[in-house]
Structures are given as structure tokens and as C-alpha cells.
Design a protein around this motif. Structure first.
Motif, PDB file in Angstrom:
ATOM      1  N   HIS A 216      40.409  38.025  31.448  1.00  0.00           N
ATOM      2  CA  HIS A 216      39.216  37.314  31.910  1.00  0.00           C
ATOM      3  C   HIS A 216      39.573  35.986  32.560  1.00  0.00           C
ATOM      4  CE1 HIS A 216      36.467  39.649  28.890  1.00  0.00           C
ATOM      5  NE2 HIS A 216      36.870  40.379  29.903  1.00  0.00           N
ATOM      6  N   TRP A 217      40.671  35.402  32.141  1.00  0.00           N
ATOM      7  CA  TRP A 217      41.100  34.143  32.731  1.00  0.00           C
ATOM      8  C   TRP A 217      41.817  34.337  34.071  1.00  0.00           C
ATOM      9  CZ3 TRP A 217      42.633  29.221  29.764  1.00  0.00           C
ATOM     10  CH2 TRP A 217      41.633  28.888  28.846  1.00  0.00           C
ATOM     11  N   GLY A 218      41.949  35.577  34.495  1.00  0.00           N
ATOM     12  CA  GLY A 218      42.504  35.841  35.820  1.00  0.00           C
ATOM     13  C   GLY A 218      43.999  35.967  35.877  1.00  0.00           C
ATOM     14  N   HIS A 219      44.647  36.259  34.740  1.00  0.00           N
ATOM     15  CA  HIS A 219      46.104  36.354  34.721  1.00  0.00           C
ATOM     16  C   HIS A 219      46.633  37.667  35.281  1.00  0.00           C
ATOM     17  CE1 HIS A 219      47.086  32.652  32.512  1.00  0.00           C
ATOM     18  NE2 HIS A 219      45.973  32.864  31.819  1.00  0.00           N
ATOM     19  N   TYR A 220      45.759  38.650  35.494  1.00  0.00           N
ATOM     20  CA  TYR A 220      46.208  39.970  35.937  1.00  0.00           C
ATOM     21  C   TYR A 220      45.448  40.422  37.183  1.00  0.00           C
ATOM     22  CZ  TYR A 220      48.284  40.042  31.296  1.00  0.00           C
ATOM     23  OH  TYR A 220      49.016  39.737  30.170  1.00  0.00           O
ATOM     24  N   PRO A 221      45.601  39.715  38.300  1.00  0.00           N
ATOM     25  CA  PRO A 221      44.869  40.118  39.508  1.00  0.00           C
ATOM     26  C   PRO A 221      45.181  41.545  39.936  1.00  0.00           C
ATOM     27  CG  PRO A 221      46.612  38.553  40.036  1.00  0.00           C
ATOM     28  CD  PRO A 221      46.477  38.559  38.550  1.00  0.00           C
ATOM     29  N   GLN A 222      46.427  41.990  39.715  1.00  0.00           N
ATOM     30  CA  GLN A 222      46.829  43.319  40.171  1.00  0.00           C
ATOM     31  C   GLN A 222      46.095  44.432  39.443  1.00  0.00           C
ATOM     32  OE1 GLN A 222      48.654  41.199  38.472  1.00  0.00           O
ATOM     33  NE2 GLN A 222      49.687  42.229  36.764  1.00  0.00           N
ATOM     34  N   THR A 223      45.447  44.147  38.323  1.00  0.00           N
ATOM     35  CA  THR A 223      44.638  45.153  37.642  1.00  0.00           C
ATOM     36  C   THR A 223      43.179  44.699  37.520  1.00  0.00           C
ATOM     37  OG1 THR A 223      45.278  44.269  35.461  1.00  0.00           O
ATOM     38  CG2 THR A 223      46.564  46.129  36.336  1.00  0.00           C
ATOM     39  N   THR A 224      42.769  43.836  38.422  1.00  0.00           N
ATOM     40  CA  THR A 224      41.368  43.426  38.506  1.00  0.00           C
ATOM     41  C   THR A 224      40.762  44.135  39.709  1.00  0.00           C
ATOM     42  OG1 THR A 224      41.889  41.264  37.537  1.00  0.00           O
ATOM     43  CG2 THR A 224      39.782  41.481  38.698  1.00  0.00           C
ATOM     44  N   PRO A 225      39.818  45.056  39.515  1.00  0.00           N
ATOM     45  CA  PRO A 225      39.360  45.908  40.615  1.00  0.00           C
ATOM     46  C   PRO A 225      38.881  45.177  41.858  1.00  0.00           C
ATOM     47  CG  PRO A 225      38.637  46.810  38.534  1.00  0.00           C
ATOM     48  CD  PRO A 225      39.255  45.486  38.220  1.00  0.00           C
ATOM     49  N   LEU A 226      38.155  44.070  41.698  1.00  0.00           N
ATOM     50  CA  LEU A 226      37.655  43.382  42.883  1.00  0.00           C
ATOM     51  C   LEU A 226      38.795  42.745  43.664  1.00  0.00           C
ATOM     52  CD1 LEU A 226      35.366  42.559  44.690  1.00  0.00           C
ATOM     53  CD2 LEU A 226      34.864  40.645  43.145  1.00  0.00           C
ATOM     54  N   TYR A 227      39.787  42.205  42.970  1.00  0.00           N
ATOM     55  CA  TYR A 227      40.969  41.685  43.670  1.00  0.00           C
ATOM     56  C   TYR A 227      41.617  42.800  44.476  1.00  0.00           C
ATOM     57  CZ  TYR A 227      45.509  39.464  44.484  1.00  0.00           C
ATOM     58  OH  TYR A 227      46.637  38.947  45.074  1.00  0.00           O
ATOM     59  N   GLU A 228      41.789  43.961  43.870  1.00  0.00           N
ATOM     60  CA  GLU A 228      42.407  45.095  44.564  1.00  0.00           C
ATOM     61  C   GLU A 228      41.574  45.521  45.777  1.00  0.00           C
ATOM     62  OE1 GLU A 228      42.504  47.561  40.977  1.00  0.00           O
ATOM     63  OE2 GLU A 228      44.661  47.780  41.317  1.00  0.00           O
ATOM     64  N   ALA A 229      40.251  45.582  45.587  1.00  0.00           N
ATOM     65  CA  ALA A 229      39.378  46.026  46.673  1.00  0.00           C
ATOM     66  C   ALA A 229      39.418  45.056  47.847  1.00  0.00           C
ATOM     67  CB  ALA A 229      37.951  46.185  46.156  1.00  0.00           C
ATOM     68  N   LEU A 230      39.413  43.753  47.567  1.00  0.00           N
ATOM     69  CA  LEU A 230      39.480  42.765  48.633  1.00  0.00           C
ATOM     70  C   LEU A 230      40.856  42.772  49.304  1.00  0.00           C
ATOM     71  CD1 LEU A 230      37.582  39.824  46.905  1.00  0.00           C
ATOM     72  CD2 LEU A 230      36.736  41.283  48.753  1.00  0.00           C
ATOM     73  N   ARG A 231      41.904  42.916  48.499  1.00  0.00           N
ATOM     74  CA  ARG A 231      43.254  42.992  49.053  1.00  0.00           C
ATOM     75  C   ARG A 231      43.384  44.195  49.986  1.00  0.00           C
ATOM     76  NH1 ARG A 231      46.997  44.977  44.709  1.00  0.00           N
ATOM     77  NH2 ARG A 231      45.923  46.874  45.388  1.00  0.00           N
ATOM     78  N   ASP A 232      42.891  45.356  49.562  1.00  0.00           N
ATOM     79  CA  ASP A 232      43.017  46.559  50.370  1.00  0.00           C
ATOM     80  C   ASP A 232      42.231  46.465  51.670  1.00  0.00           C
ATOM     81  OD1 ASP A 232      44.568  47.535  48.328  1.00  0.00           O
ATOM     82  OD2 ASP A 232      43.026  48.875  47.515  1.00  0.00           O
ATOM     83  N   ARG A 233      41.173  45.655  51.688  1.00  0.00           N
ATOM     84  CA  ARG A 233      40.374  45.469  52.897  1.00  0.00           C
ATOM     85  C   ARG A 233      40.870  44.299  53.746  1.00  0.00           C
ATOM     86  NH1 ARG A 233      36.764  47.478  49.053  1.00  0.00           N
ATOM     87  NH2 ARG A 233      34.992  48.700  49.843  1.00  0.00           N
ATOM     88  N   GLY A 234      41.877  43.574  53.262  1.00  0.00           N
ATOM     89  CA  GLY A 234      42.341  42.394  53.982  1.00  0.00           C
ATOM     90  C   GLY A 234      41.360  41.248  53.920  1.00  0.00           C
ATOM     91  N   LEU A 235      40.589  41.164  52.820  1.00  0.00           N
ATOM     92  CA  LEU A 235      39.529  40.162  52.714  1.00  0.00           C
ATOM     93  C   LEU A 235      39.802  39.096  51.657  1.00  0.00           C
ATOM     94  CD1 LEU A 235      36.393  42.512  52.944  1.00  0.00           C
ATOM     95  CD2 LEU A 235      37.273  40.983  54.721  1.00  0.00           C
TER      96      LEU A 235
END
Length: 305
Positions: free
Chosen positions: A276-295
Motif C-alpha cells: 500500500h505504501w507503493g514499494h512494489y510498483p511492478q505488481t501494482t496493476p495500475l502502474y503496469e497498465a500505465l507503463r504498458d500504455r506509455g502513460l
């Protein structure tokens, strides 16, 4: 459960970040109006869900219903939480480490007469507005209001607010809420059609107008904040619900089911506090979704690059 079956895949839905003009207006006024987000069929569908809720739950003395945790109670509302026309405004402001911390559906039938002019003006966040010492206080959260009834004229239960007041910690008001008091200077009733959405900063001073029309006021409010702020909604048992597996990973994140033990979809490190504190962006779905879209926004970087 038709709305869940039609849920857009978070890897294919088109997302467009907030424009510069929208950001400037939001920063200045504290809110935006998004026209025609929901089509007539969607409005009818979601309005019928609120009508069912109004029939099934205890109502206030005036016949109104204010029901917390609407998606928990009525999962047919789930597609509203990451709607492609509105959700990009949320992550454009707050970034990827977010969830819905407080939400409610509201049904307000017409009143027989105006209520006393008591003080209902407030900022969202409860004790945040007593215990945070900065001036102005930090934003911390934003809210989407999906209108499912016509409030295009005043006096229909409109969201009433003071534009620009999100940078004002206090309004001059009565000594107690039950003392009649004039409406704040500069207040306006936001007139919108069914299917429109109002996006607003939690700090903007707002209230609800009396519904003196012949229309029943229906609206769904979804409040988003950072995942390190606790969720008020009742979501603890959602991963055990039969419809949970039909949600996409971003929807599961928004409803608090990612980074918790048994969170599903493999996005689970067994350390919900760190996640919840954001230590695992690579397994946070919204981070992944934005990364995959280049956003991904460089203003919201991971803690460790």
C-alpha cells in the motif's frame, strides 16, 4: 451482473490523460464537469440499480437513501470505478498508487417543503480537516460524481459548491450545524444532465441543494486517494465474493484487493503495508497498465527506480 460481464479489459481500454486546459481549470476552480460520459442506456441501467437499492434498504425520514460501499452492495456499479472517460482524471492527479477509500450512492426523492437553512457545508475527509496543520491543507483525495438524474436546473438536489474554495481551510459559519445560517458567498448549484460527471477536489466546500422538483435525485459518488490511507468502504470480504474473479486487476486494486493476503491475480506480496505504501510498483496493476500504455507520469515515480 451484465455490467461486470462487459467490464473493459485494462490492457485494451483507451485512456487519455487530463489535458493541460483541464488541469488549469481544476487547479483554479477545484472541479470539472464532464458532459455526456454515460449514454441513455447506461443511465437507465445504473439508475435502476439505485432504484433497487432504494427499495431494499432502510430510508431516512424524508425518504432518502445514503448508502456507503455501493460496489460492495451492488457490483453492477463496478464499471464506473475505472470508466475510461473519467478514471484518467484520477490518476492524472494522484498517480498510480490509489484506491477508492470512500464511496456512496444517494437517492433523494422530492421534498414536500424546503428544509431549515442549516449548515451542511463541508470538505470531505472528516478529521483530516481538523488535524492537518497546513494552510491550505493537502488535496489527498478526489471524487467522481456520476449523475443518473436530471439536475440541469437549480433546486433538484444539485451539488452546490464555492468555486476555488479548495484552497480555503475555513468558511465563516454558525457555532453549531443546527443554527440557520446564510449560504456562503459565491456558492453555485452545479447544473448537469443525467449521464454527466462532476470531478472535484475533496477540499472544495460543498453541500446539497434541497430537491424541490418532481424528479428523484440519483447519484453515485466515488472517492479516490492514496493506498496508504485506510479504506472506509466495507471491502474486507470482496475477494471471497463469486463475482470478484470477473473484475480486471485495476478494478481489484481500486477496491482494495491488491497487495493484501489472498489479493488475487498474483499481485500479492504478503506484506500489505509495504504494498500500500507503493514499494512494489511492478505488481501494482495500475502502474503496469500505465507503463504498458506509455502513460506513466514522471511526477509520480516509484520509490526505487
Amino acid at each position: 451482473m451484465s455490467a461486470i460481464a462487459a467490464a473493459p479489459d485494462n490492457g485494451t481500454a483507451t485512456w487519455t490523460p487530463m489535458t493541460r486546459e483541464q488541469r488549469e481549470q481544476f487547479d483554479a476552480d477545484g472541479y470539472l464537469v464532464l458532459k455526456g460520459v454515460l449514454g441513455p442506456d447506461e443511465v437507465r441501467h445504473y439508475a435502476s440499480v439505485l432504484e433497487t437499492a432504494h427499495q431494499q434498504h432502510p430510508r431516512a425520514a424524508d425518504g432518502s437513501l445514503h448508502l456507503l460501499s455501493p460496489v460492495t452492495n451492488y457490483p453492477d456499479l463496478v464499471d464506473l470505478i475505472d470508466h475510461p472517460a473519467t478514471f484518467p482524471l484520477v490518476w492524472s492527479i494522484l498517480g498510480w498508487n490509489v484506491h477508492i477509500y470512500h464511496s456512496h450512492l444517494d437517492v433523494h426523492p422530492p421534498l414536500a417543503a424546503p428544509k431549515p437553512n442549516w449548515w451542511h457545508w463541508h470538505q470531505d475527509g472528516g478529521r483530516q480537516n481538523r488535524e492537518l496543520e497546513t494552510d491550505p491543507r493537502p488535496r489527498l483525495s478526489v471524487k467522481l460524481a456520476y449523475w443518473l438524474s436530471d439536475v440541469s436546473a437549480p433546486g433538484r438536489g444539485n451539488l452546490t459548491l464555492v468555486p476555488g474554495s479548495h484552497r480555503t481551510n475555513w468558511l465563516p459559519g454558525p457555532p453549531t450545524r443546527d443554527v440557520p445560517w446564510p449560504t456562503p458567498d459565491g456558492a453555485r448549484q452545479v447544473a448537469v444532465d443525467a449521464g454527466d460527471v462532476v470531478f472535484f477536489d475533496r477540499r472544495i466546500w460543498h453541500a446539497r441543494s434541497d430537491n424541490l422538483s418532481e424528479i428523484t435525485r440519483k447519484c453515485v459518488f466515488l472517492g479516490y486517494t492514496y493506498r496508504w490511507i485506510a479504506i472506509r468502504d466495507d471491502v474486507a470480504g470482496l475477494p471471497d465474493r463469486p463475482w470478484w474473479s470477473g473484475l480486471n486487476p485495476v478494478q481489484q486494486q481500486l477496491l482494495g484487493g491488491v497487495g493484501t493476503i489472498g489479493g488475487g491475480h498474483g499481485h500479492d506480496n504478503g506484506t500489505d503495508g509495504d504494498h500500500h505504501w507503493g514499494h512494489y510498483p511492478q505488481t501494482t496493476p495500475l502502474y503496469e497498465a500505465l507503463r504498458d500504455r506509455g502513460l506513466l507520469d514522471p511526477n509520480h515515480p516509484p520509490l526505487i527506480p
